[in-house]
Structure formats: structure tokens, C-alpha cells
Design a protein around this motif. Sequence first.
Motif, PDB file in Angstrom:
ATOM      1  N   CYS B 103      20.672  89.850  83.790  1.00  0.00           N
ATOM      2  CA  CYS B 103      20.030  91.057  83.318  1.00  0.00           C
ATOM      3  C   CYS B 103      20.202  92.173  84.345  1.00  0.00           C
ATOM      4  O   CYS B 103      20.033  91.955  85.537  1.00  0.00           O
ATOM      5  CB  CYS B 103      18.547  90.769  83.089  1.00  0.00           C
ATOM      6  SG  CYS B 103      17.632  92.149  82.446  1.00  0.00           S
ATOM      7  N   HIS B 105      18.358  94.479  84.856  1.00  0.00           N
ATOM      8  CA  HIS B 105      17.072  94.908  85.401  1.00  0.00           C
ATOM      9  C   HIS B 105      16.859  94.230  86.738  1.00  0.00           C
ATOM     10  O   HIS B 105      17.100  94.813  87.775  1.00  0.00           O
ATOM     11  CB  HIS B 105      15.939  94.581  84.408  1.00  0.00           C
ATOM     12  CG  HIS B 105      14.591  95.024  84.889  1.00  0.00           C
ATOM     13  ND1 HIS B 105      13.468  94.253  84.718  1.00  0.00           N
ATOM     14  CD2 HIS B 105      14.201  96.132  85.531  1.00  0.00           C
ATOM     15  CE1 HIS B 105      12.438  94.900  85.244  1.00  0.00           C
ATOM     16  NE2 HIS B 105      12.865  96.041  85.742  1.00  0.00           N
ATOM     17  N   GLY B 107      17.935  90.728  87.221  1.00  0.00           N
ATOM     18  CA  GLY B 107      18.821  89.594  87.443  1.00  0.00           C
ATOM     19  C   GLY B 107      18.430  88.275  86.807  1.00  0.00           C
ATOM     20  O   GLY B 107      18.938  87.237  87.196  1.00  0.00           O
ATOM     21  N   CYS B 108      17.537  88.275  85.825  1.00  0.00           N
ATOM     22  CA  CYS B 108      17.276  87.033  85.106  1.00  0.00           C
ATOM     23  C   CYS B 108      18.448  86.778  84.149  1.00  0.00           C
ATOM     24  O   CYS B 108      19.263  87.650  83.918  1.00  0.00           O
ATOM     25  CB  CYS B 108      16.011  87.146  84.269  1.00  0.00           C
ATOM     26  SG  CYS B 108      14.546  87.288  85.257  1.00  0.00           S
ATOM     27  N   CYS B 123      12.136  87.789  81.090  1.00  0.00           N
ATOM     28  CA  CYS B 123      11.390  88.212  82.281  1.00  0.00           C
ATOM     29  C   CYS B 123      10.514  89.424  82.022  1.00  0.00           C
ATOM     30  O   CYS B 123       9.335  89.417  82.292  1.00  0.00           O
ATOM     31  CB  CYS B 123      12.333  88.503  83.426  1.00  0.00           C
ATOM     32  SG  CYS B 123      13.033  86.993  84.062  1.00  0.00           S
ATOM     33  N   HIS B 124      11.122  90.485  81.516  1.00  0.00           N
ATOM     34  CA  HIS B 124      10.339  91.688  81.267  1.00  0.00           C
ATOM     35  C   HIS B 124      10.615  92.248  79.883  1.00  0.00           C
ATOM     36  O   HIS B 124      10.417  93.422  79.615  1.00  0.00           O
ATOM     37  CB  HIS B 124      10.619  92.744  82.335  1.00  0.00           C
ATOM     38  CG  HIS B 124      10.661  92.151  83.697  1.00  0.00           C
ATOM     39  ND1 HIS B 124      11.825  91.912  84.366  1.00  0.00           N
ATOM     40  CD2 HIS B 124       9.673  91.671  84.480  1.00  0.00           C
ATOM     41  CE1 HIS B 124      11.550  91.318  85.497  1.00  0.00           C
ATOM     42  NE2 HIS B 124      10.263  91.158  85.601  1.00  0.00           N
ATOM     43  N   GLY B 125      11.157  91.374  79.033  1.00  0.00           N
ATOM     44  CA  GLY B 125      11.289  91.755  77.637  1.00  0.00           C
ATOM     45  C   GLY B 125      12.453  92.668  77.294  1.00  0.00           C
ATOM     46  O   GLY B 125      12.440  93.309  76.248  1.00  0.00           O
ATOM     47  N   GLY B 126      13.484  92.747  78.121  1.00  0.00           N
ATOM     48  CA  GLY B 126      14.651  93.570  77.791  1.00  0.00           C
ATOM     49  C   GLY B 126      15.486  92.901  76.701  1.00  0.00           C
ATOM     50  O   GLY B 126      15.528  91.679  76.606  1.00  0.00           O
ATOM     51  N   PRO B 138      13.200  97.254  79.884  1.00  0.00           N
ATOM     52  CA  PRO B 138      13.542  97.943  81.126  1.00  0.00           C
ATOM     53  C   PRO B 138      15.002  97.911  81.611  1.00  0.00           C
ATOM     54  O   PRO B 138      15.304  98.709  82.492  1.00  0.00           O
ATOM     55  CB  PRO B 138      12.644  97.255  82.165  1.00  0.00           C
ATOM     56  CG  PRO B 138      12.325  95.929  81.596  1.00  0.00           C
ATOM     57  CD  PRO B 138      12.324  96.115  80.127  1.00  0.00           C
ATOM     58  N   PRO B 139      15.883  97.054  81.145  1.00  0.00           N
ATOM     59  CA  PRO B 139      17.220  97.120  81.744  1.00  0.00           C
ATOM     60  C   PRO B 139      17.809  98.517  81.609  1.00  0.00           C
ATOM     61  O   PRO B 139      17.763  99.109  80.535  1.00  0.00           O
ATOM     62  CB  PRO B 139      18.027  96.100  80.923  1.00  0.00           C
ATOM     63  CG  PRO B 139      17.026  95.187  80.345  1.00  0.00           C
ATOM     64  CD  PRO B 139      15.792  96.006  80.122  1.00  0.00           C
TER      65      PRO B 139
HETATM   66  S1  FES Z   1      15.062  90.959  84.604  1.00  0.00           S
HETATM   67 FE1  FES Z   1      15.584  91.192  82.526  1.00  0.00          FE
HETATM   68  S2  FES Z   1      14.080  92.505  81.775  1.00  0.00           S
HETATM   69 FE2  FES Z   1      13.597  92.373  83.917  1.00  0.00          FE
END
Ligand code: FES
Lengths: 404, 174
Positions: B103, B105, B107-108, B123-126, B138-139
Motif C-alpha cells: 500500500c 500509504h 506499506g501494508c 490497515c486504514h481502509g484504502g 488514505p493512500p
Molecule cells: S497502509 Fe494501506 S491504507 Fe494505510
Amino acid sequence: MAHFEKAKSLHDWLNQRLAVDAVRRVMATEYWIPKNINFLWAMGMILAVTFGLLLVSGIFLLMYYQPNVATAFDSVNYTIMKEVEFGWLWRHIHGVAASVVFLIIYIHMFTGIYYGSYKKGREMIWISGMLLFVTFSAEAFSGYMLPWGQMSYWAGMVITNLFAGGSLHADGLVEWIRGDYVPAQAFLNRFFMLHVLLLPLAILALIGLHFAALRIPHVNNQDGEEIDFEAEAAKYKAGDKAGSKVIAFANDFMSKDMMVVGIYLVFFFYLVFYHYGFAMDPVNFDPADGLKTPAHIYPEWYFLWSYEILRPFPTDPGLIAFGFAQVIFFLLPFLDRSPNAVPASRRGLFNVWFWVMLVDMIVLTAMGKLPPEGIFSTIGLVAAITFIVLWILLPFITKKEKEL
Amino acid sequence: MKDSSRRGFMGKAFGAVAGVGAVASLYAMKKSWDPLPSVKAAGFTTLDMSAYKENELVTEKWRGKPIFVLKYTADMLAKLTEQQKARSIMINGEGYLVNLGLCTHLGCIPSYNPDDKSFLCACHGGTYDYTGDVTKAPPPRGLDIPPFKVEGNTLVLGEEGPEYKNMKANGVTL
Ligand code: FES
């Protein structure tokens, strides 16, 4: 000096060479502590004891831990936990202490904020304390990497990615920190070094500075009363122990400190023996896998509040808010414009500020743990904005405060 | 007077020597933390593109990082917008997504849902579409495309071919 007499005793021999009596006087028997302080002031001693526990248990873990990506996981979860006699004890002490130490640090910090112990000549105590907090955070994070489980790996990935600075794309810096494109052997080795050598050295030095910063301005007290330490000490030495507002650190005050420490240790070892699980993330019992992310990545509870300040915003504003949260506490002595060093309960608006801040950080902590969906992300966003707004308001509401 | 200027000189001379030493050792320290040559050299991965099945995400590994490879169905290929086309890799008339599976954002690794043909980063819903373009923050941008070179039916990761250079110049990837 340089004039030595034949020593009459071992004590005398040492005294001529190390001035043990003088040191004892300065550090203990004539180091004055105000009488009107409550158990919250014992947190410093509790922290010192907990740090000692971390050090000793860490030394035992160090004897069997292997900083290698192929063997690290098993050296912890098999060798130390199953083979080494009492290995589980050291690990549980280390894990529980690493978690509890932050609870105590937060209590210590908020006690300082509540009673205004960062003001009027005590700024260095606060700043050195915040430096300790930051170094402890780095110490905790680097230690979290070492068992090389899934959470270790992905926490390492996410946190080092923060250094790319959002749209600055400083990927070279990230690779430099890792020593590789992803967290790998070089990464594990250098975080191992940081955890067992460099950061503990820094912590020891900072503890020295923190204590030194306290010795001259003396510890604050429950009423924020300005005590004439010399006059009160003279009274005490003249025998008027009841009339004096201070007592000697050792052995008088220590007895109270140690009683609080005793109660704490019972609680601490209760956790170590019966509830060690809370300090260990279940995800970290899977070996690190660079091709699989856990469903939710979250830090340990003590970082959740600052993690939640990062999360609800787009990358760049998020990073700025995160950076803000990391440094703003350092500036507390300068943002608080009021001359009053008294408990928050007597400071009007500041009292409201204090409690809102405390509750806000608890809310941030809770939201940081929950998945970022629906109502939770909204609450998180509001709490993160509240945090920032509170700090911006602080100089204004304290400026207006009436002098007491 | 004479004495003190001599001390002053010695002080400055010491300062100069110590300064040179400090800068030199900082440089050495910086270089010691750099990735090792063996790490940098372990750089190329070759993929046989004919082996992939339609709408089935495969994760390959390149420089320790996950690489997503997804072959489009005819339907997916037909629906591409201009922007999405620019992100896709065409080999022998087939369309592919080849992206860094991290990701943008923090890195997930996002996960692919073959039914609605999109990626979700838990992770943060991207979210991302099937070409790896970002569809929900958020990405800050679509998934990055690793340096690649098309050679017949194979793809070499780690080498910058003309198609990749083109994408970089057009701002499709970093
Ligand atoms: S790491 Fe993917 S949305 Fe934050």
C-alpha cells in the motif's frame, strides 16, 4: 586533600578516597523532600525499580536470544520459553515490565501536569523526562522487533515507512535505516544493537540527567507551595522534625516510597504469573512473513493514541499531526503561560483542559485499537482534532488565568 | 599575550584536526548503515507471463517485496479507461496488472477481491481498482509499478524497459 592518614577502619579508608560520607549526605540524609506529597510522587521510584527489572531480565534473555532472521523466532518461542529453565520467567517479566513501565510513565507525566511540576525553574526536569519518554519509546519499539514475529515485521515495515516523509518519498532514507529494501537481516541486527546497547546507554545517561535536574530545584509538592528548603532543613536538623516542612530522603522518605513500591511489586508479579498474556500480541506468535500482512496492524497500547492521531488524516497532514503529537509535550512548560504552580483543581479553565486532554487521550487509545471503519474513524478524527486544538488553546487559557 | 595567542593557535589547530576526524567518521558511519552490495545485487526476477490465469491474483517476490500479478479477463480489458490503460502492461494482446503489493500509504499488503475486482488495504481502509489505481484514500496514489522490461513472453523485474520509462515520464508511477 592529598593528605592521607592511616585508616582506622574500612569505612575510613574508603572515606579518604571516595568521600562516602559526603556523598551520602548530598544524595540521601540531607537531600530534602517536602512532607506534603502523596503516593503519586512514588512513581519515579517505581520506574527506577521497573527499569532495574527490565535490565536484569533482559540480561538473561540476551544469553539465549539469537539475532538472526532464521533463528530469532525459535530462540524466543522455543529455546527461551521451553528449554531454558525459568526462561519463561525472564520473558514474562521483560514483557510485562515493558508494558507496565509505560502505564507508570503516563501516570508520572500526568501527575506532573496536574500539579504544575514543570514550571518555575523545573523546566529541565520536564524536558529531560520527555527525552526519557522518547528514548523509552524507541527502546520498546526496537525490542518489539526482536522476536521476529508477524507483528514485529509489519510494525517495522510501517514505522520505517513513516521516515519516507509522505510525498517527500525519501525511500533512500528508509532503505538506509533498514539496510535493505524490506526489514531483513541487517534490520534485525541493527535494531538488536540499538535495543541492547545504544538506547540503554542513552537511557542511563538521561536518568542521570533527570535526577540531576531534580536535585537543585527540588521536588514540587501537593500545594505547589514554594518552600525555603534551607530554612526548613535547618529546623529539621535542629531537631524540630514535626515543625519542619521537609524530611530527609533517606531513610525517612524512602520508607514511604518503598511501601508504595512494595504494593506495586505485588501487583506486578501478579501480572507476571497470572496475566502475562496482555503484554504479548497473539499475531506475534506467527513467524514473520514478508508476503502476508495481518488483518489489522496496530501498535502496543501505549502508542495507540499517537497512532490514532496519524490515522484519520490523508498521508501528509497525518504525518504532520503525528509529528506534532510527538514534540508538543516538550513545549508544555513554555505553552503554559500562567505563573501558578498549583494543582489543576485550583486553576479554573486549566482544570477543564487537563481533564479533557486526559479523556481525549484515552479515547484516542481506544479508537487506535479498533478497526478504522464507520463510526470509529469519525470518533478518531474528532479526538485527533480535539488533541491538536487543545494544545493550540493552552497558551490562551493559561494567559488569562488569574495569579493566585 | 604571546602565550595566550599560542594557546589560541593550538586550540584552533586541535579543533581543525578534530573537525576533520568527526566529519570523516560520520561519513564512515553513514556508509556502514547502507545496504550491503550483496543485498543490492540480488535484484532481478524473471516472470513467465503465459502461466497466469485470468482474474486470479498471484503474489511474486522481488527484492523481498511482494509483487502483484493479475491477468485481466477480456471484460476487464474492454472496460479500461485511458488512465487505467496507462497503468496496465500489454503482452501479446493480453492485459496485466504488475504492481508492488505494498500500500502506498504505509506499506501494508492490500488484499484482492476477485468478485468486485478491487483491492482493499485493511490497515486504514484504502481501496484500489483492478489496475492498482487508488479509489479511496488514505493512500496518496495508485500502487507503484516496479521497474520492468518486456522480453517476448517474459517480464524482467529490476530492469527499466522503454514501457516502464514511459510510465515514469508520464507520472503513472514513481
Ligand atoms: S497502509 Fe494501506 S491504507 Fe494505510
